[in-house]
Design an enzyme around this catalytic site. Structure first.
Site, PDB file in Angstrom:
ATOM      1  N   ASP A 228       5.291 -20.006 -37.379  1.00 34.40           N
ATOM      2  CA  ASP A 228       5.615 -18.630 -37.735  1.00 34.40           C
ATOM      3  C   ASP A 228       6.173 -18.564 -39.155  1.00 34.40           C
ATOM      4  O   ASP A 228       7.023 -19.380 -39.535  1.00 34.40           O
ATOM      5  CB  ASP A 228       6.677 -18.118 -36.741  1.00 34.40           C
ATOM      6  CG  ASP A 228       6.998 -16.659 -36.951  1.00 34.40           C
ATOM      7  OD1 ASP A 228       6.092 -15.829 -36.787  1.00 34.40           O
ATOM      8  OD2 ASP A 228       8.164 -16.334 -37.285  1.00 34.40           O
ATOM      9  N   GLU A 288       0.738 -19.411 -39.932  1.00 31.45           N
ATOM     10  CA  GLU A 288       0.705 -17.970 -40.222  1.00 31.45           C
ATOM     11  C   GLU A 288       0.797 -17.850 -41.736  1.00 31.45           C
ATOM     12  O   GLU A 288       1.875 -17.738 -42.318  1.00 31.45           O
ATOM     13  CB  GLU A 288       1.879 -17.232 -39.566  1.00 31.45           C
ATOM     14  CG  GLU A 288       1.687 -15.729 -39.640  1.00 31.45           C
ATOM     15  CD  GLU A 288       2.970 -14.922 -39.587  1.00 31.45           C
ATOM     16  OE1 GLU A 288       4.081 -15.480 -39.674  1.00 31.45           O
ATOM     17  OE2 GLU A 288       2.847 -13.693 -39.493  1.00 31.45           O
TER      18      GLU A 288
HETATM   19  C1  NOJ Z   1       5.457 -13.198 -37.703  1.00 29.03           C
HETATM   20  C2  NOJ Z   1       5.218 -12.791 -36.290  1.00 29.03           C
HETATM   21  O1  NOJ Z   1       3.843 -12.822 -36.023  1.00 29.03           O
HETATM   22  C3  NOJ Z   1       5.827 -11.427 -36.136  1.00 29.03           C
HETATM   23  O2  NOJ Z   1       5.458 -10.826 -34.918  1.00 29.03           O
HETATM   24  C4  NOJ Z   1       7.316 -11.557 -36.297  1.00 29.03           C
HETATM   25  O3  NOJ Z   1       7.903 -10.279 -36.244  1.00 29.03           O
HETATM   26  C5  NOJ Z   1       7.685 -12.224 -37.623  1.00 29.03           C
HETATM   27  N1  NOJ Z   1       6.871 -13.356 -37.927  1.00 29.03           N
HETATM   28  C6  NOJ Z   1       9.112 -12.711 -37.597  1.00 29.03           C
HETATM   29  O4  NOJ Z   1       9.249 -13.841 -36.792  1.00 29.03           O
END
Ligand code: NOJ
Ligand code: CA
Length: 566
Positions: A228, A288
């Site tokens: 993440d 991500e």
């Molecule tokens: C990316 C995640 O996909 C999202 O849903 C989240 O709010 C943020 N990172 C913070 O962790």
């Protein structure tokens, strides 16, 4: 003595071999790894299947749908965070990295899910929320308890500048990225909500504790992590102000260039270390990775392919209309980036692809077209639950109904992400068969026809097109291993390409326009014969048995996929 030595030597060599093997378990002659042949599927656990009727999906619910996932053609599921959490950001605020939130079940449920998945040859990928914890994590509770706490330096504490915040950084979820803790008189930093304090990755103790978390899950059998918010792990030690850009963002904050609090080079050191541990476990790291261009994306593979195996290509999701030239550009860019491409159409933070690409009249055909696109490219696709049945966004219409906090702060410009997170539509019974309780988000009425059970019965449904495409890509060598060759590159309406592997090739033809199109192919330069074709899959109602692709007629938004030989 000598015998003992020989025994040790044998043990050492076999241990060494198994380590090497675990790093290089190829699944084909090209040396591809399991994740290069796999189709991934993202599950938002709150919304997938509720087994105890409290209105919230759970691990036993996922376990009850493993047969569905298997028959769909899924090889790995990525479960978004299901760890204990106050749920401010619906799980992305973790208060214990080595447990399961009671609302989703128990560790025993997780082990059963893992076992059930393993029996079906489905791997489990966990979400690793590395940048921040919850403010309710014992580490942060300790950290904020006093300036002399042993965990103080596990987070980013700083003095203000006079009575103001330490600098001008704004949270990506609105407001300042600094929150004052009045008890200890310092600010802590949070790139996301104030309830998500950033961990201090410059502290070796944080590094070690977080790496231990990954090992703990590997031991439990997980096959990798989706990392993440990797961009945000490090911040400028001098806390320099970010450059301010003109205008305000949707939360009313000044626009800024995130120069000093995102994408710092130190991120790559951590990724390389994480990769070493992943390799020891034959595991995969998915990133991500929001990047501004393909050069940035490239960096996440690592200079020596020693960082992320699967950085997600979000640039692909930025092509916001059915534009063959734009898709061609993006595909070519990632294809030449040197790593293995990773395609996504949507996820729990992005408006569903059905809505983004649909024109309101031909949405079904367009959903099939998009499926055919990203499931036949060279690379690994990551599907989002419900995409395979054509689920739409169902955004809240009143501010008071919004669950996602950013939707309340940014209303009405930003309605939050509830719309893409509604419950999976399983059948036409109440609440689409997701729960017998009250679902945490409303199920849209369209579920009466858009659901798994109904679509399974219709050979032409979106679901059955997905199933056929997935079956095809699992069996077809050219789709698994072939290179990507763009065809008819000046065609503004039809996107065509060849996937070419030795003597085999698959031709993919996608009419992205609302008009019928005629296309012809001369595949001689690629060493294949266009007159010699065999239809593998098509949504063209007429002429589906094409034996030649020298001249092909395509209905609006239709798909033709055929095998060609020499
Ligand atoms: C990316 C995640 O996909 C999202 O849903 C989240 O709010 C943020 N990172 C913070 O962790
Ligand atoms: Ca439940």
């Amino acid at each position: 003595m000598f015998r003992k030595f020989v025994v040790y030597l044998v043990l050492f060599i076999s241990g060494f071999c198994s380590t090497v093997r675990s790093q290089t378990q190829a699944v084909d002659a090209e040396g591809h790894q399991w994740w290069q042949h796999a189709v991934f599927y993202e599950i938002y656990p709150r919304s997938f299947m509720d087994s105890n009727n409290d209105g919230i999906g759970d691990l036993n619910g996922i376990a009850s749908k493993l047969d569905y996932l298997k028959s769909l053609g899924i090889d790995a599921i990525w479960i978004t965070p299901c760890y204990p959490s106050p749920q401010v950001d619906f799980g992305y605020d973790v208060s214990d990295y080595e447990n399961i939130d009671p609302m989703y079940g128990t560790l025993a449920d997780f082990d059963r899910l893992q076992q059930g998945a393993k029996t079906r040859d489905i791997r489990i990928i966990m979400d690793f929320v590395m940048n921040h914890s919850s403010d309710q994590h014992p580490w942060f509770i300790d950290s904020r308890s006093s300036r002399t706490s042993a965990k103080r330096d596990w987070y980013m504490w700083h003095d203000g500048k006079g009575s103001a915040e330490p600098n001008n950084w704004v949270s990506t979820f609105g407001g300042s990225a600094w929150t004052m803790d009045f008890k200890t008189g310092q600010y802590y930093y949070h790139y996301f909500y104030p309830q998500q304090p950033d961990l201090n990755w410059r502290n070796p103790a944080v590094h070690d504790a977080m790496f231990d978390v990954t090992r703990w899950w590997y031991k439990r059998g997980v096959a990798g992590f989706r990392l993440d918010a990797v961009d945000t792990l490090f911040e400028d030690p001098e806390l320099r102000d970010n450059p301010v850009l003109p205008g305000l963002n949707k939360y009313g904050d000044p626009n800024e260039q995130d120069l000093y609090n995102t994408k710092l080079p130190e991120v790559h050191v951590v990724l390389r270390d994480l990769r070493k541990v992943a390799d020891e476990n034959n595991a995969v790291l998915i990133g991500e990775t929001w990047t501004k261009d393909v050069n940035e994306l490239k960096q996440y593979y690592g200079d020596h392919s020693d960082e992320l195996q699967m950085p997600m290509d979000f640039l692909f999701t930025k092509v916001d209309r059915l534009s063959p030239p734009e898709f061609r550009r993006q595909i070519a860019a990632v294809d030449s980036a040197g790593g293995w491409p990773v395609f996504v159409l949507s996820n729990h933070d992005i408006v569903r692809s059905y809505v983004r690409y649909g024109d309101g009249q031909n949405n079904q055909a367009i959903a099939k077209l998009m499926a055919a696109l990203y499931l036949t490219l060279r690379g690994t696709p990551i599907m989002y639950y419900g995409e395979e049945i054509g689920m739409q966004n169902t955004d809240p219409v009143r501010k008071e109904d919004v669950k996602d906090p950013i939707g309340r702060v940014g209303w009405p410009q930003e309605k939050g992400r509830d719309g893409e997170r509604t419950p999976m539509q399983w059948d036409d019974s109440p609440n689409a068969g997701f729960t017998r309780g009250t679902p945490w988000l409303p199920v849209p009425l369209i579920y009466k026809t858009v659901n798994v059970a109904t679509e399974l019965k219709d050979p032409a449904s979106i679901l059955n097109v997905y199933r056929s495409l997935l079956a095809l890509r699992h069996q077809n060598r050219a789709l698994l291993d072939g290179d990507y060759v763009a065809l008819n590159e000046n065609d503004p309406n039809v996107l065509s390409y060849l996937r070419r592997y030795k003597n085999e090739a698959v031709l993919v033809v996608l009419n992205m326009s609302s008009k019928p199109q005629q296309v012809s192919f001369d595949l001689a330069p690629q060493g294949f014969d266009a007159k010699n074709a065999h239809t593998l899959l098509t949504t063209v109602a007429t002429g589906s048995k094409a034996s030649s692709v020298s001249h092909l007629s395509l209905e609006p938004f239709s798909v033709y996929i055929g095998a060609v030989s020499k």
